[in-house]
Motif scaffolding. Structure first.
Motif, short mmCIF file in Angstrom:
data_model
loop_
_atom_site.label_atom_id
_atom_site.label_comp_id
_atom_site.label_asym_id
_atom_site.label_seq_id
_atom_site.Cartn_x
_atom_site.Cartn_y
_atom_site.Cartn_z
N ILE A 196 -11.19 45.14 43.87
CA ILE A 196 -12.14 44.44 44.73
C ILE A 196 -13.52 45.08 44.67
O ILE A 196 -14.55 44.39 44.75
CB ILE A 196 -11.61 44.39 46.19
N GLU A 197 -13.58 46.40 44.48
CA GLU A 197 -14.86 47.11 44.47
C GLU A 197 -15.75 46.69 43.30
O GLU A 197 -16.98 46.81 43.38
CB GLU A 197 -14.62 48.62 44.43
N LYS A 198 -15.15 46.21 42.22
CA LYS A 198 -15.94 45.75 41.08
C LYS A 198 -16.66 44.45 41.39
O LYS A 198 -17.70 44.14 40.80
CB LYS A 198 -15.04 45.57 39.86
N TRP A 199 -16.11 43.68 42.32
CA TRP A 199 -16.70 42.40 42.69
C TRP A 199 -17.62 42.53 43.90
O TRP A 199 -18.61 41.83 44.02
CB TRP A 199 -15.60 41.38 42.99
N LEU A 200 -17.21 43.42 44.82
CA LEU A 200 -17.97 43.62 46.05
C LEU A 200 -18.22 45.12 46.23
O LEU A 200 -17.55 45.79 47.01
CB LEU A 200 -17.19 43.06 47.26
N PRO A 201 -19.19 45.67 45.50
CA PRO A 201 -19.41 47.12 45.55
C PRO A 201 -19.84 47.62 46.92
O PRO A 201 -19.67 48.82 47.22
CB PRO A 201 -20.52 47.34 44.51
N ASP A 202 -20.37 46.75 47.78
CA ASP A 202 -20.80 47.16 49.11
C ASP A 202 -19.79 46.76 50.19
O ASP A 202 -20.14 46.65 51.36
CB ASP A 202 -22.17 46.53 49.43
N PHE A 203 -18.55 46.53 49.80
CA PHE A 203 -17.49 46.10 50.74
C PHE A 203 -16.96 47.34 51.45
O PHE A 203 -16.03 47.99 51.01
CB PHE A 203 -16.40 45.39 49.95
N THR A 204 -17.56 47.67 52.58
CA THR A 204 -17.23 48.88 53.31
C THR A 204 -15.91 48.72 54.07
O THR A 204 -15.37 47.61 54.20
CB THR A 204 -18.34 49.21 54.33
N ASP A 205 -15.42 49.83 54.61
CA ASP A 205 -14.21 49.79 55.43
C ASP A 205 -14.41 48.90 56.65
O ASP A 205 -13.49 48.18 57.07
CB ASP A 205 -13.81 51.19 55.87
N GLU A 206 -15.62 48.95 57.22
CA GLU A 206 -15.92 48.10 58.38
C GLU A 206 -15.89 46.63 58.00
O GLU A 206 -15.36 45.79 58.74
CB GLU A 206 -17.28 48.46 58.97
N ALA A 207 -16.43 46.31 56.83
CA ALA A 207 -16.43 44.93 56.35
C ALA A 207 -15.01 44.45 56.06
O ALA A 207 -14.65 43.31 56.34
CB ALA A 207 -17.30 44.80 55.11
N LYS A 208 -14.18 45.34 55.51
CA LYS A 208 -12.79 45.00 55.25
C LYS A 208 -12.03 44.72 56.54
O LYS A 208 -11.21 43.79 56.60
CB LYS A 208 -12.11 46.14 54.47
#
Length: 313
Positions: A196-208
């Motif tokens: 998932i990080e390759k698609w959403l590099p700014d996907f933080t734990d809070e966002a998850k």
């Protein structure tokens, strides 16, 4: 137990979910025979007639308003009966009401000599599937809950919309309870073959966590807007049924019995991928979890066991 060539389904509960499941079976050509049971026999007769009128456009199928005597030689019985979740209620709030309804149903079915597969969709599905196992006396592989199949579908569709890919390219699962303690196994999420990080590099734990809550609460939003959910779970039930009748050995997220050999958890039903074929569940496909996810799985199990401790099972 192996399902017969007649591929006979008995649906018990002809409400919003049940009728949507019946329509999905007919539209997708799943099974050869469908009997419908409900306390409202006028509704089952009307639904059976309405569904038969669709058959000139679809593969042939025997469809009728059924009674419990028709369960004896059924290959699969799908139970959607029970009181619906009301706005503001959790699935676990339904425990006492739906357990008493389920006990009556399972006793009536087993009195016919039924030896097939139970597919449970009524909520709270993990607890009611466990109760079905105990009351039926059938092997655990023949008692399946819809589990996190719908949660996983919501995860994949919502994530696909966020990334702008088709949902079939999103791989991963919601695990644990079909309810508030269910969780996304983020360490295993792949879009294509990429994390998932390759698609959403700014996907933080809070966002998850915000994303998890949105997926978890999707049912509450739908219930508030239209009174119930039906199409998504009906499609999940149809998919499981197809895997059984076609002996697909498909890996699907369902509620499966934990016997102590998976996730370190025993004597409870939880959402997990499992291999589904003609004999029911042939294998629990345990997902490798990180420490946080393992704790969340154990929390789901503990929550459900605490409810069961005070129930009539």
């Amino acid at each position: 137990m192996v399902v017969s060539n007649k591929q006979k389904v008995i649906l018990i509960g002809d409400g919003a979910v049940g009728s949507a499941y019946a329509f999905a079976l007919v539209n997708q050509g799943i099974g050869h025979e469908l009997g419908i049971i409900d306390v409202d026999t006028a509704r089952t007769e009307g639904d059976a007639l309405d569904l038969r009128h669709a058959l000139p456009f679809l593969p042939p199928k025997k469809i009728y308003s059924a009674s419990y005597t028709d369960c004896a030689d059924a290959d699969l019985i799908c139970i959607t009966a029970g009181t619906a979740q009301k706005p503001g209620e959790t699935r676990l709030d339904l425990v006492s009401r739906n357990l008493s309804i389920l006990k009556t149903i399972v006793d009536a079915v087993m009195a016919t000599g039924f030896k097939g597969i139970f597919l449970i969709a009524s909520n709270p599905v993990d607890i009611l599937t466990y109760a079905t196992l105990k009351w039926s006396g059938l092997p655990s592989e023949q008692v399946i809950g819809s589990g996190t199949s719908l949660d996983t579908a919501r995860l994949r569709q919502t994530l696909a919309e966020k990334i702008n890919v088709e949902a079939g390219s999103v791989h991963g699962y919601v695990l644990g309870e079909h309810g508030d303690t269910g969780f996304i196994a983020w360490s295993n999420i792949r879009i294509g073959n990429l994390p998932i990080e390759k698609w959403l590099p700014d996907f933080t734990d809070e966002a998850k966590e915000e994303f998890r809550i949105a997926v978890r609460d999707a049912a509450y939003s739908i219930i508030a807007k239209k009174g119930s959910t039906s199409y998504g779970v009906a499609s999940a039930l149809a998919r499981i049924t197809r895997a059984v009748f076609n002996n697909e050995n498909a890996v699907l997220p369902v509620s499966a019995y934990m016997d102590g050999s998976h996730y370190g958890i025993s004597d409870i039903y939880l959402g997990t991928p499992a291999v589904i074929g003609r004999s029911g569940i042939s294998l629990v496909a345990e997902v490798p979890l990180n420490r946080k996810e393992q704790e969340e799985m154990e929390h789901s199990a503990a929550t459900l066991k605490a409810i069961l401790k005070d129930s009539i099972v």
